[in-house]
Write a protein that holds these residues in place. Sequence first.
Motif, PDB file in Angstrom:
ATOM      1  N   GLY A   9       0.811  -1.217   0.000  1.00  0.00           N
ATOM      2  CA  GLY A   9       0.000   0.000   0.000  1.00  0.00           C
ATOM      3  C   GLY A   9       0.835   1.253   0.000  1.00  0.00           C
ATOM      4  N   SER A  10       0.226   2.329  -0.459  1.00  0.00           N
ATOM      5  CA  SER A  10       0.857   3.646  -0.447  1.00  0.00           C
ATOM      6  C   SER A  10      -0.092   4.647   0.182  1.00  0.00           C
ATOM      7  N   GLY A  11       0.433   5.439   1.115  1.00  0.00           N
ATOM      8  CA  GLY A  11      -0.289   6.618   1.563  1.00  0.00           C
ATOM      9  C   GLY A  11       0.303   7.793   0.796  1.00  0.00           C
ATOM     10  N   LYS A  12      -0.141   8.988   1.102  1.00  0.00           N
ATOM     11  CA  LYS A  12       0.399  10.145   0.385  1.00  0.00           C
ATOM     12  C   LYS A  12       1.898  10.285   0.642  1.00  0.00           C
ATOM     13  N   VAL A  13       2.299  10.035   1.897  1.00  0.00           N
ATOM     14  CA  VAL A  13       3.703  10.252   2.242  1.00  0.00           C
ATOM     15  C   VAL A  13       4.323   9.031   2.927  1.00  0.00           C
ATOM     16  N   ARG A  14       3.664   7.867   2.842  1.00  0.00           N
ATOM     17  CA  ARG A  14       4.166   6.656   3.500  1.00  0.00           C
ATOM     18  C   ARG A  14       3.942   5.453   2.616  1.00  0.00           C
ATOM     19  N   GLU A  15       4.709   4.399   2.912  1.00  0.00           N
ATOM     20  CA  GLU A  15       4.566   3.144   2.175  1.00  0.00           C
ATOM     21  C   GLU A  15       4.397   2.009   3.173  1.00  0.00           C
ATOM     22  N   LEU A  16       3.691   0.985   2.730  1.00  0.00           N
ATOM     23  CA  LEU A  16       3.424  -0.165   3.583  1.00  0.00           C
ATOM     24  C   LEU A  16       3.870  -1.432   2.849  1.00  0.00           C
ATOM     25  N   TYR A  17       4.653  -2.284   3.553  1.00  0.00           N
ATOM     26  CA  TYR A  17       5.148  -3.536   2.971  1.00  0.00           C
ATOM     27  C   TYR A  17       4.756  -4.697   3.871  1.00  0.00           C
ATOM     28  N   ARG A  23       3.163  -9.664   9.927  1.00  0.00           N
ATOM     29  CA  ARG A  23       3.874  -8.399  10.182  1.00  0.00           C
ATOM     30  C   ARG A  23       3.959  -7.514   8.946  1.00  0.00           C
ATOM     31  N   LEU A  24       3.816  -6.207   9.201  1.00  0.00           N
ATOM     32  CA  LEU A  24       3.949  -5.194   8.146  1.00  0.00           C
ATOM     33  C   LEU A  24       5.112  -4.275   8.476  1.00  0.00           C
ATOM     34  N   LEU A  25       5.632  -3.616   7.440  1.00  0.00           N
ATOM     35  CA  LEU A  25       6.656  -2.592   7.631  1.00  0.00           C
ATOM     36  C   LEU A  25       6.082  -1.272   7.128  1.00  0.00           C
ATOM     37  N   LEU A  26       6.002  -0.310   8.028  1.00  0.00           N
ATOM     38  CA  LEU A  26       5.458   1.009   7.716  1.00  0.00           C
ATOM     39  C   LEU A  26       6.656   1.953   7.555  1.00  0.00           C
ATOM     40  N   VAL A  27       6.796   2.554   6.393  1.00  0.00           N
ATOM     41  CA  VAL A  27       7.961   3.404   6.114  1.00  0.00           C
ATOM     42  C   VAL A  27       7.496   4.835   5.848  1.00  0.00           C
ATOM     43  N   CYS A  81       5.390  -3.700  12.356  1.00  0.00           N
ATOM     44  CA  CYS A  81       4.152  -3.721  13.144  1.00  0.00           C
ATOM     45  C   CYS A  81       3.341  -4.978  12.916  1.00  0.00           C
ATOM     46  N   ARG A  82       2.518  -5.239  13.905  1.00  0.00           N
ATOM     47  CA  ARG A  82       1.618  -6.381  13.858  1.00  0.00           C
ATOM     48  C   ARG A  82       0.515  -6.105  12.845  1.00  0.00           C
ATOM     49  N   ARG A  83       0.218  -7.089  12.028  1.00  0.00           N
ATOM     50  CA  ARG A  83      -0.862  -6.916  11.069  1.00  0.00           C
ATOM     51  C   ARG A  83      -2.210  -7.014  11.787  1.00  0.00           C
ATOM     52  N   LEU A  84      -3.061  -6.057  11.525  1.00  0.00           N
ATOM     53  CA  LEU A  84      -4.375  -5.984  12.172  1.00  0.00           C
ATOM     54  C   LEU A  84      -5.487  -6.066  11.127  1.00  0.00           C
ATOM     55  N   GLU A  85      -6.681  -6.338  11.623  1.00  0.00           N
ATOM     56  CA  GLU A  85      -7.896  -6.188  10.820  1.00  0.00           C
ATOM     57  C   GLU A  85      -8.434  -4.796  11.153  1.00  0.00           C
ATOM     58  N   MET A  86      -8.205  -3.833  10.256  1.00  0.00           N
ATOM     59  CA  MET A  86      -8.515  -2.440  10.590  1.00  0.00           C
ATOM     60  C   MET A  86     -10.020  -2.175  10.558  1.00  0.00           C
ATOM     61  N   LEU A  87     -10.467  -1.330  11.468  1.00  0.00           N
ATOM     62  CA  LEU A  87     -11.866  -0.899  11.464  1.00  0.00           C
ATOM     63  C   LEU A  87     -12.106   0.018  10.265  1.00  0.00           C
ATOM     64  N   LEU A 201      -4.252  -0.171  18.716  1.00  0.00           N
ATOM     65  CA  LEU A 201      -3.980   1.083  17.999  1.00  0.00           C
ATOM     66  C   LEU A 201      -2.944   0.840  16.910  1.00  0.00           C
ATOM     67  N   GLY A 202      -3.247   1.249  15.673  1.00  0.00           N
ATOM     68  CA  GLY A 202      -2.335   1.052  14.550  1.00  0.00           C
ATOM     69  C   GLY A 202      -1.902   2.350  13.918  1.00  0.00           C
ATOM     70  N   ASP A 203      -1.380   2.219  12.694  1.00  0.00           N
ATOM     71  CA  ASP A 203      -0.992   3.367  11.872  1.00  0.00           C
ATOM     72  C   ASP A 203       0.063   4.208  12.585  1.00  0.00           C
TER      73      ASP A 203
HETATM   74  C1  PZK Z   1      -2.948  -0.553   7.408  1.00  0.00           C
HETATM   75  N1  PZK Z   1      -3.042   1.385   6.368  1.00  0.00           N
HETATM   76  C2  PZK Z   1      -2.931   2.767   5.981  1.00  0.00           C
HETATM   77  C3  PZK Z   1      -0.595   3.491   6.226  1.00  0.00           C
HETATM   78  C4  PZK Z   1       0.043   3.092   3.648  1.00  0.00           C
HETATM   79  C5  PZK Z   1      -1.238   2.815   4.111  1.00  0.00           C
HETATM   80  N2  PZK Z   1      -1.078  -2.700  11.467  1.00  0.00           N
HETATM   81  C6  PZK Z   1      -1.824  -2.698  10.342  1.00  0.00           C
HETATM   82  N3  PZK Z   1      -2.460  -3.812   9.990  1.00  0.00           N
HETATM   83  C7  PZK Z   1      -3.194  -3.862   8.881  1.00  0.00           C
HETATM   84  N4  PZK Z   1      -3.327  -2.811   8.080  1.00  0.00           N
HETATM   85  C8  PZK Z   1      -2.733  -1.642   8.351  1.00  0.00           C
HETATM   86  C9  PZK Z   1      -1.943  -1.560   9.513  1.00  0.00           C
HETATM   87  C10 PZK Z   1      -1.258  -0.366   9.873  1.00  0.00           C
HETATM   88  N5  PZK Z   1      -0.721   0.612  10.143  1.00  0.00           N
HETATM   89  C11 PZK Z   1      -2.661   0.783   7.490  1.00  0.00           C
HETATM   90  N6  PZK Z   1      -3.567   0.508   5.546  1.00  0.00           N
HETATM   91  C12 PZK Z   1      -3.523  -0.697   6.179  1.00  0.00           C
HETATM   92  C13 PZK Z   1      -1.563   3.045   5.423  1.00  0.00           C
HETATM   93  C14 PZK Z   1       0.668   3.752   5.732  1.00  0.00           C
HETATM   94  C15 PZK Z   1       0.978   3.569   4.435  1.00  0.00           C
HETATM   95  F1  PZK Z   1       0.392   2.863   2.395  1.00  0.00           F
END
Ligand code: PZK
Length: 287
Positions: A9-17, A23-27, A81-87, A201-203
Amino acid sequence: MPEAALHVGSGKVRELYALDDDRLLLVASDRISTFDVILPTEIPDKGRVLTGLSAFWFARTRDICPNHLLALRADGRSTECRRLEMLPIECVVRGYLSGSGWKDYSVTGAVCGHELPTGLTESAQLPQPIFTPATKATTGHDENIDRDAAAELVGGDLLDRVERVSLELYRFAAEHAGSRGIVIADTKFELGFDDEGRLVLGDEALTPDSSRFWPAEEYRSGGAQPSFDKQYARDYCESLGWDKTAPGPELPEEVVAGTRARYVEAFERLTEIRFDDYLASPDVVLR
Ligand code: PZK
């Protein structure tokens, strides 16, 4: 760039792997947006400031709500970070009347179904913080929704829990920040469930990108407030007569340096940790 990780995934200023199934990597990048447009010029270390601040708050709010943070990487901008089922809702808390909250109030006298006292001015402090959920727009802007619409999406009991947790997180952070000269006018949390059914709490949390930070010494209700971090960039962009459509203007080096200094100042005021110490070993924010 993380090796052997799938971009999810991509946010405006962040990337998610994805690191693995759990587990996810939030950059966090150094990109900056103003007036909803990503500028072509980066702010050095902005992603590190936001990552460090978010981790600082995660470490200090565990008793209010567990969070997804597993580890900070040595680069200072990447969170495992721990992968979650986001609300499917954004959990927004407002202590002050700004942005879409002010817009909605000035038209209807209410925000997300919260009827507010008459005569409030722009940026006024609310009698008490309010929970103002929003939908997650896939394109365009999140839409503020009332309690019934939010309960439709997550259920009434869960909504009550999410509201209590969000208000408690905001109160804790606003009190801490206020005592260090920063007003947190409002903030957005993203919550989800882990594989054991815990609400987590995520993100990123309580950063200047997920919140409105105002310098307390300049706070005066009755109009828009300067942004703690982005005001130099906004003022410069406005001075050009830019029409606020993409692509945005390049920032000159003095605006970049001034903006970077404000991010670092927010980090140091809030954490009471020198930013250089964070760069040398990011885990200092977790102690
Ligand atoms: C998740 N985003 C938004 C954030 C992006 C996109 N721990 C988590 N588990 C599952 N999903 C998410 C997270 C978190 N954090 C967050 N989308 C999914 C997002 C940053 C960059 F590209």
